[in-house]
Motif scaffolding. Sequence first.
Motif, PDB file in Angstrom:
ATOM      1  N   ILE A  50       0.908  -1.170  -0.212  1.00 56.55           N
ATOM      2  CA  ILE A  50       0.160   0.103   0.109  1.00 56.55           C
ATOM      3  C   ILE A  50       0.955   1.128   0.003  1.00 56.55           C
ATOM      4  N   THR A  51       1.915   1.331   0.786  1.00 53.84           N
ATOM      5  CA  THR A  51       2.687   2.328   0.839  1.00 53.84           C
ATOM      6  C   THR A  51       3.546   2.640  -0.390  1.00 53.84           C
ATOM      7  N   PHE A  52       4.131   1.779  -1.077  1.00 49.97           N
ATOM      8  CA  PHE A  52       4.880   1.899  -2.162  1.00 49.97           C
ATOM      9  C   PHE A  52       3.829   2.263  -3.398  1.00 49.97           C
ATOM     10  N   GLY A  53       2.705   1.395  -3.312  1.00 55.16           N
ATOM     11  CA  GLY A  53       1.815   1.585  -4.501  1.00 55.16           C
ATOM     12  C   GLY A  53       1.322   2.768  -4.682  1.00 55.16           C
ATOM     13  N   LEU A  54       0.614   3.240  -3.459  1.00 51.63           N
ATOM     14  CA  LEU A  54      -0.279   4.601  -3.314  1.00 51.63           C
ATOM     15  C   LEU A  54       0.534   5.697  -2.848  1.00 51.63           C
ATOM     16  N   GLY A  55       1.559   5.503  -1.938  1.00 56.56           N
ATOM     17  CA  GLY A  55       2.410   6.768  -1.554  1.00 56.56           C
ATOM     18  C   GLY A  55       3.408   6.993  -2.737  1.00 56.56           C
ATOM     19  N   GLY A  56       4.100   6.057  -3.121  1.00 54.63           N
ATOM     20  CA  GLY A  56       5.376   6.203  -3.823  1.00 54.63           C
ATOM     21  C   GLY A  56       6.780   5.706  -3.511  1.00 54.63           C
ATOM     22  N   TRP A  57       7.643   5.937  -4.148  1.00 52.21           N
ATOM     23  CA  TRP A  57       8.868   5.263  -3.962  1.00 52.21           C
ATOM     24  C   TRP A  57       9.419   5.960  -2.831  1.00 52.21           C
ATOM     25  N   ALA A  58       9.504   7.244  -2.388  1.00 50.68           N
ATOM     26  CA  ALA A  58      10.035   7.778  -1.318  1.00 50.68           C
ATOM     27  C   ALA A  58       9.498   7.448  -0.123  1.00 50.68           C
ATOM     28  N   TRP A  59       7.933   7.274  -0.197  1.00 47.49           N
ATOM     29  CA  TRP A  59       7.238   6.780   0.808  1.00 47.49           C
ATOM     30  C   TRP A  59       7.648   5.167   1.312  1.00 47.49           C
ATOM     31  N   GLY A  60       7.636   4.378   0.338  1.00 46.86           N
ATOM     32  CA  GLY A  60       8.048   3.012   0.705  1.00 46.86           C
ATOM     33  C   GLY A  60       9.329   2.834   1.168  1.00 46.86           C
ATOM     34  N   LEU A  61      10.246   3.455   0.421  1.00 47.49           N
ATOM     35  CA  LEU A  61      11.609   3.417   0.868  1.00 47.49           C
ATOM     36  C   LEU A  61      12.009   3.873   2.295  1.00 47.49           C
ATOM     37  N   SER A  62      11.276   4.832   2.621  1.00 46.34           N
ATOM     38  CA  SER A  62      11.657   5.554   3.950  1.00 46.34           C
ATOM     39  C   SER A  62      11.024   4.513   5.098  1.00 46.34           C
ATOM     40  N   LEU A  63       9.816   3.911   4.619  1.00 44.39           N
ATOM     41  CA  LEU A  63       9.566   2.870   5.314  1.00 44.39           C
ATOM     42  C   LEU A  63      10.320   1.552   5.572  1.00 44.39           C
ATOM     43  N   ILE A  64      11.110   1.184   4.477  1.00 47.73           N
ATOM     44  CA  ILE A  64      12.059   0.321   4.452  1.00 47.73           C
ATOM     45  C   ILE A  64      13.133   0.698   5.407  1.00 47.73           C
ATOM     46  N   PHE A  65      13.479   2.030   5.256  1.00 51.76           N
ATOM     47  CA  PHE A  65      14.451   2.513   6.344  1.00 51.76           C
ATOM     48  C   PHE A  65      14.178   2.338   7.810  1.00 51.76           C
ATOM     49  N   PHE A  66      12.913   2.690   8.174  1.00 52.39           N
ATOM     50  CA  PHE A  66      12.734   2.461   9.523  1.00 52.39           C
ATOM     51  C   PHE A  66      12.678   0.971   9.847  1.00 52.39           C
ATOM     52  N   PHE A  67      12.277   0.045   9.083  1.00 54.41           N
ATOM     53  CA  PHE A  67      12.302  -1.497   9.475  1.00 54.41           C
ATOM     54  C   PHE A  67      13.718  -1.841   9.325  1.00 54.41           C
ATOM     55  N   ILE A  68      14.615  -1.440   8.530  1.00 51.27           N
ATOM     56  CA  ILE A  68      15.930  -2.077   8.505  1.00 51.27           C
ATOM     57  C   ILE A  68      16.647  -1.465   9.799  1.00 51.27           C
ATOM     58  N   SER A  69      16.444  -0.180   9.922  1.00 53.48           N
ATOM     59  CA  SER A  69      17.218   0.486  11.094  1.00 53.48           C
ATOM     60  C   SER A  69      16.891  -0.120  12.320  1.00 53.48           C
ATOM     61  N   SER A  70      15.486  -0.249  12.572  1.00 56.40           N
ATOM     62  CA  SER A  70      14.911  -0.958  13.624  1.00 56.40           C
ATOM     63  C   SER A  70      15.240  -2.488  13.852  1.00 56.40           C
ATOM     64  N   SER A  71      15.551  -3.140  12.685  1.00 57.09           N
ATOM     65  CA  SER A  71      15.675  -4.362  12.900  1.00 57.09           C
ATOM     66  C   SER A  71      17.448  -4.703  13.198  1.00 57.09           C
ATOM     67  N   LEU A  72      18.092  -3.764  12.723  1.00 56.38           N
ATOM     68  CA  LEU A  72      19.578  -3.582  12.852  1.00 56.38           C
ATOM     69  C   LEU A  72      20.022  -3.362  14.495  1.00 56.38           C
ATOM     70  N   LEU A  73      19.079  -2.553  15.031  1.00 54.56           N
ATOM     71  CA  LEU A  73      19.140  -2.064  16.426  1.00 54.56           C
ATOM     72  C   LEU A  73      18.847  -3.181  17.303  1.00 54.56           C
ATOM     73  N   SER A  74      17.622  -3.784  16.920  1.00 52.40           N
ATOM     74  CA  SER A  74      17.087  -4.732  17.692  1.00 52.40           C
ATOM     75  C   SER A  74      18.154  -6.111  17.972  1.00 52.40           C
ATOM     76  N   HIS A  75      19.060  -6.237  16.853  1.00 55.91           N
ATOM     77  CA  HIS A  75      20.025  -7.206  16.886  1.00 55.91           C
ATOM     78  C   HIS A  75      21.282  -6.697  17.502  1.00 55.91           C
ATOM     79  N   PHE A  76      21.553  -5.510  17.614  1.00 47.31           N
ATOM     80  CA  PHE A  76      22.653  -4.914  18.219  1.00 47.31           C
ATOM     81  C   PHE A  76      22.770  -5.166  19.678  1.00 47.31           C
ATOM     82  N   ARG A  77      23.825  -5.633  19.977  1.00 44.53           N
ATOM     83  CA  ARG A  77      24.328  -6.236  21.347  1.00 44.53           C
ATOM     84  C   ARG A  77      23.020  -7.079  21.923  1.00 44.53           C
ATOM     85  N   ALA A  78      22.521  -7.881  21.043  1.00 43.73           N
ATOM     86  CA  ALA A  78      21.336  -8.649  21.632  1.00 43.73           C
ATOM     87  C   ALA A  78      21.522  -9.303  22.918  1.00 43.73           C
TER      88      ALA A  78
END
Length: 298
Positions: A50-78
């Motif tokens: 939905i975010t990619f399709g109706l928002g656009g590339w910037a919307w979808g990729l910024s959502l991916i940034f949130f997910f990837i950065s949050s996942s990396l921090l979740s595993h940081f010094r886990a």
Amino acid sequence: MFNTLQRHSRLPLQRLLLGILFSTLISTLAYRRRSLSRSGIAGAIITGTITFGLGGWAWGLSLIFFFISSSLLSHFRASVKAQTAADKFSKGTQRDIAQVAANGGIATLLALGYGLTSSRPFQNLFQAGYTGALATATADTWATELGTLSPQAPRLITNGQLVDPGTSGGITPLGTAAAALGALAPSLVFWLLQQSLKVAGETPTIAPLYLSLLALIGGLTGSFTDSLLGATFQAMYYCPSCQKETERSIHKCGTRTQPLRGLPWLNNDVVNFIATLCGAFTTMGLHVLTTRSIKKHA
């Protein structure tokens, strides 16, 4: 190849299909890295499409940034955070569909609204709300993942009482700084993506400094709302065997915990959803007030 993808992304149907493709790929990789559960895959695909399709590339990729950065921090010094997570948190690092909806649901709805309207003022309003919701989700996640590692003991946001690391409503200087960075980062990523992609319909319509300021205020407001709810109304339990406060109804030791405080239905996922809603409303409200003020003095 990327230019071809940009050209195709102008067509909503093709962009939706690309959204499904990328969301499925990223969700599958996240599942293999134990960042998503099976239900989380479904939630991430719906949210990303939905975010990619109706928002656009910037919307979808910024959502991916949130997910990837949050996942990396979740595993940081886990390993360091594992004891705290097992004692305090209701869920682990594998996000399920409820967690995906709690953190990304409001942003997804705003992307949907953006894609369904052709009114520029409403598009700007939805864009402001989207960055506020995403800023809140990022701020809260970064604050939790890094604040847990703080050398200073957390204090309750309500009365300053010292509490154990990971306690809902507890804040630290490190966690607060992480929240501020987390609130600011998505709006900067969003604007940089718009500038670099130059996709039709995604040209920046809100000044980047203004958008970043809105997101910072909205993200911190949402993050502090999360902490305030965590310290007051969120459902918390007590393990009589370990004599510890926890978000779990069944503690890690296997003991059924006893209700300690808060509303039974207000778990961490509901708190996160309310916080992102608050962050979105804050940025949208500030945007409306600023726009009216500019028109009034024009």
